[in-house]
Design a protein around this motif. Structure first.
Motif, PDB file in Angstrom:
ATOM      1  N   LEU A 263       9.979 -54.852-122.909  1.00  8.43           N
ATOM      2  CA  LEU A 263      11.042 -54.697-123.895  1.00  8.43           C
ATOM      3  C   LEU A 263      11.032 -53.296-124.496  1.00  8.43           C
ATOM      4  N   SER A 264       9.855 -52.784-124.801  1.00 12.23           N
ATOM      5  CA  SER A 264       9.759 -51.423-125.356  1.00 12.23           C
ATOM      6  C   SER A 264      10.292 -50.392-124.367  1.00 12.23           C
ATOM      7  N   LEU A 265       9.891 -50.542-123.103  1.00 17.74           N
ATOM      8  CA  LEU A 265      10.376 -49.593-122.088  1.00 17.74           C
ATOM      9  C   LEU A 265      11.886 -49.717-121.877  1.00 17.74           C
ATOM     10  N   SER A 266      12.419 -50.929-121.920  1.00 15.13           N
ATOM     11  CA  SER A 266      13.856 -51.125-121.737  1.00 15.13           C
ATOM     12  C   SER A 266      14.648 -50.495-122.884  1.00 15.13           C
ATOM     13  N   LYS A 267      14.127 -50.616-124.102  1.00 15.80           N
ATOM     14  CA  LYS A 267      14.801 -49.985-125.236  1.00 15.80           C
ATOM     15  C   LYS A 267      14.735 -48.462-125.133  1.00 15.80           C
ATOM     16  N   MET A 268      13.608 -47.952-124.629  1.00 14.63           N
ATOM     17  CA  MET A 268      13.523 -46.507-124.404  1.00 14.63           C
ATOM     18  C   MET A 268      14.578 -46.041-123.403  1.00 14.63           C
ATOM     19  N   LEU A 269      14.738 -46.830-122.326  1.00 14.87           N
ATOM     20  CA  LEU A 269      15.738 -46.485-121.318  1.00 14.87           C
ATOM     21  C   LEU A 269      17.138 -46.507-121.917  1.00 14.87           C
ATOM     22  N   LEU A 270      17.433 -47.520-122.716  1.00 15.56           N
ATOM     23  CA  LEU A 270      18.749 -47.602-123.351  1.00 15.56           C
ATOM     24  C   LEU A 270      18.980 -46.422-124.284  1.00 15.56           C
ATOM     25  N   CYS A 271      17.954 -46.039-125.039  1.00 11.60           N
ATOM     26  CA  CYS A 271      18.073 -44.876-125.931  1.00 11.60           C
ATOM     27  C   CYS A 271      18.349 -43.605-125.122  1.00 11.60           C
ATOM     28  N   GLN A 272      17.651 -43.478-123.998  1.00 10.41           N
ATOM     29  CA  GLN A 272      17.841 -42.287-123.174  1.00 10.41           C
ATOM     30  C   GLN A 272      19.263 -42.235-122.619  1.00 10.41           C
ATOM     31  N   ILE A 273      19.792 -43.366-122.181  1.00  8.42           N
ATOM     32  CA  ILE A 273      21.163 -43.400-121.660  1.00  8.42           C
ATOM     33  C   ILE A 273      22.165 -43.088-122.766  1.00  8.42           C
ATOM     34  N   CYS A 274      21.883 -43.553-123.975  1.00  7.60           N
ATOM     35  CA  CYS A 274      22.797 -43.327-125.101  1.00  7.60           C
ATOM     36  C   CYS A 274      22.642 -41.944-125.720  1.00  7.60           C
TER      37      CYS A 274
END
Length: 489
Positions: A263-274
């Motif tokens: 979950l932490s890594l997925s949120k990091m990925l979403l932040c990077q895309i945004c």
């Protein structure tokens, strides 16, 4: 324009929301990703560049006015008189006086009685005549001086194309299609960004729900572990039963750890895309929804929708048009060309009233007609090359249509498969809930062993996890279908 204003407004709203509550909706994530994606920013500038290139191409229909100026210093001055002619003219009076003196002497010799008269006339006229004639010769030499050691030139040239073999119109069309092509490529990139955002968003939601599921499962096992220990103390269960439960507790704790890390890594990925800092603490608006709102329905589509909306097809269609126009541009180089020319020329020294050290000019107007006659087949070869390049884009377009048709059908099958999987997952969930309820009741009554309860818990966990995956899968497969149809916005 309205879409841009809406995007800016939404982005401002998202920015304020992030600074206050750190809560993001799917639309706000899309807006952030679109606003911060470097590839989209680059493609946006490509649209601007293509737009200005088209504006520049339109000016080829209009007359062009150019100004030129020049200065030339020559080592020597151009002379219209030779050195011997200059010497003759500068001594015009002296030479004339000598000639008259010879004539007078000859007359006086032949007619002695006229000698006094000739002598008096020579004495009276010779000095002034020699001086005047010498001055006249010098003035003639000065009049023929060109003073061309320093030359100044200037020109205003007006050029109006009349017929250029169709090149101007073809180039105008090429730049217009290029601008549309840049827009379609931007749309392709935007759909890719939106799809990436949706994938990352729903991946986070899936892991959030799986985290809740893992926590609930761990809580159930802890309660079961507590109950089994009491039963061991009272002699109603064995230590083997307790060890089995403890193993399951450890597995559940490990599963929860993995889910939290994912979950932490997925949120990091979403932040990077945004375009946010990957360490930003964000919360998604759909995290608190226990059951994701899905509307399972079989895929319905029309292939013409994909043909009309897919930016990749539009890009290839525009590329085909561009290459067709390039054939015309190539052919125009080997066709007659006609231009209207107008000039105003000014020079110093000027030649319009003798040689004068003044700026003077004149205008002229004319036409230029150019006809290629022979080029050893170069034109034919280049035209055939342009035709081959146009045929390549047509083959690429046909191939892309076939692949997109296959892609749409595959996406539709995946949607239908996801709907079936969701329906089965719901039924399995209902059965797993009922099975777990019976197992818990039977365990409390002492008629069902702990191993059966653990199996019921495991089946419940798997059914719940499959239901979450099925819900997210419906979301994603619908997104893929929209992407394949070109309607993802």
């Amino acid at each position: 324009m309205m879409k841009r204003l809406y995007t800016i407004f939404l982005l401002l709203t998202v920015t304020v929301g992030i600074s206050q509550a750190q809560t993001l909706t799917l639309d706000s994530c899309r807006a952030l990703a679109i606003a911060n994606n470097k590839e989209l920013l680059i493609s946006g500038e490509k649209i601007n560049a293509a737009h200005y290139q088209h504006k520049a191409a339109v000016t080829n229909y209009l007359p062009k006015l150019n100004a030129e100026a020049g200065y030339l210093h020559n080592q020597k001055e151009m002379s219209l008189l030779s050195n011997s002619q200059k010497a003759t003219l500068s001594g015009l009076g002296t030479n004339t006086g000598a000639t008259l003196q010879q004539v007078g002497t000859a007359i006086a010799t032949k007619y002695p009685e006229m000698a006094p008269l000739i002598s008096s006339l020579g004495t009276a006229l010779a000095p002034s005549l020699v001086s005047d004639l010498n001055g006249l010769g010098t003035s003639i030499i000065d009049a023929f001086k060109t003073d061309t050691r320093n030359i100044y030139t200037g020109a205003l040239t007006l050029t109006q194309p009349l017929y250029m073999g169709g090149k101007i119109k073809a180039y105008d069309n090429i730049t217009k299609y290029a601008e549309e092509l840049a827009q379609q490529q931007h749309n392709t990139g935007m759909q890719d960004v939106i799809m990436n955002v949706d994938q990352a968003y729903w991946q986070v939601i899936s892991l959030v729900n799986k985290k809740k599921l893992a926590e609930g499962y761990l809580q159930l096992l802890n309660k079961l572990d507590h109950d089994i220990n009491r039963m061991i103390d009272n002699g109603f269960a064995t230590k083997a039963d307790g060890l089995s439960v403890r193993v399951k507790v450890n597995e559940a704790e490990m599963t929860l750890t993995k889910v939290e890390d994912g979950l932490s890594l997925s949120k990091m990925l979403l932040c990077q895309i945004c375009g946010l800092n990957i360490t930003s603490q964000i919360q998604l608006a759909d995290e608190n929804i226990d059951n994701l709102p899905v509307v399972p329905s079989e895929a319905q589509f029309n292939m013409q929708t994909a043909y009309d909306n897919r930016p990749e097809l539009k890009s290839l269609e525009l590329a085909t048009k561009i290459y067709d126009e390039k054939i015309k541009v190539t052919r125009a180089d080997y066709m007659p060309q006609l231009s209207l020319i107008g000039n105003y020329l000014v020079t110093n020294p000027s030649l319009y009233n003798g040689f004068q050290k003044k700026f003077k000019g004149m205008w002229n107007v004319g036409v230029v007609f150019r006809v290629p006659i022979w080029n050893w087949g170069e034109g034919s070869s280049k035209i055939n090359q342009a035709k081959s390049e146009a045929n390549i884009t047509r083959y690429q377009l046909s191939d892309a249509r076939e692949k997109i048709e296959l892609q749409v059908n595959q996406s539709a099958y995946k949607v239908n498969e996801a709907v079936k999987r969701y329906t089965m997952a719901k039924k399995n969930m209902e059965k797993a809930d009922e099975n777990l309820r019976y197992a818990n009741v039977g365990f409390k009554e002492g008629v069902i062993p702990a191993s059966n309860v653990l199996e019921a818990h495991t089946a419940w966990l798997q059914a719940r996890s499959e239901k979450i995956d099925a819900e997210v899968d419906i979301k994603l497969t619908n997104i893929y279908l929209q992407k394949s149809l070109g309607t993802l916005k």
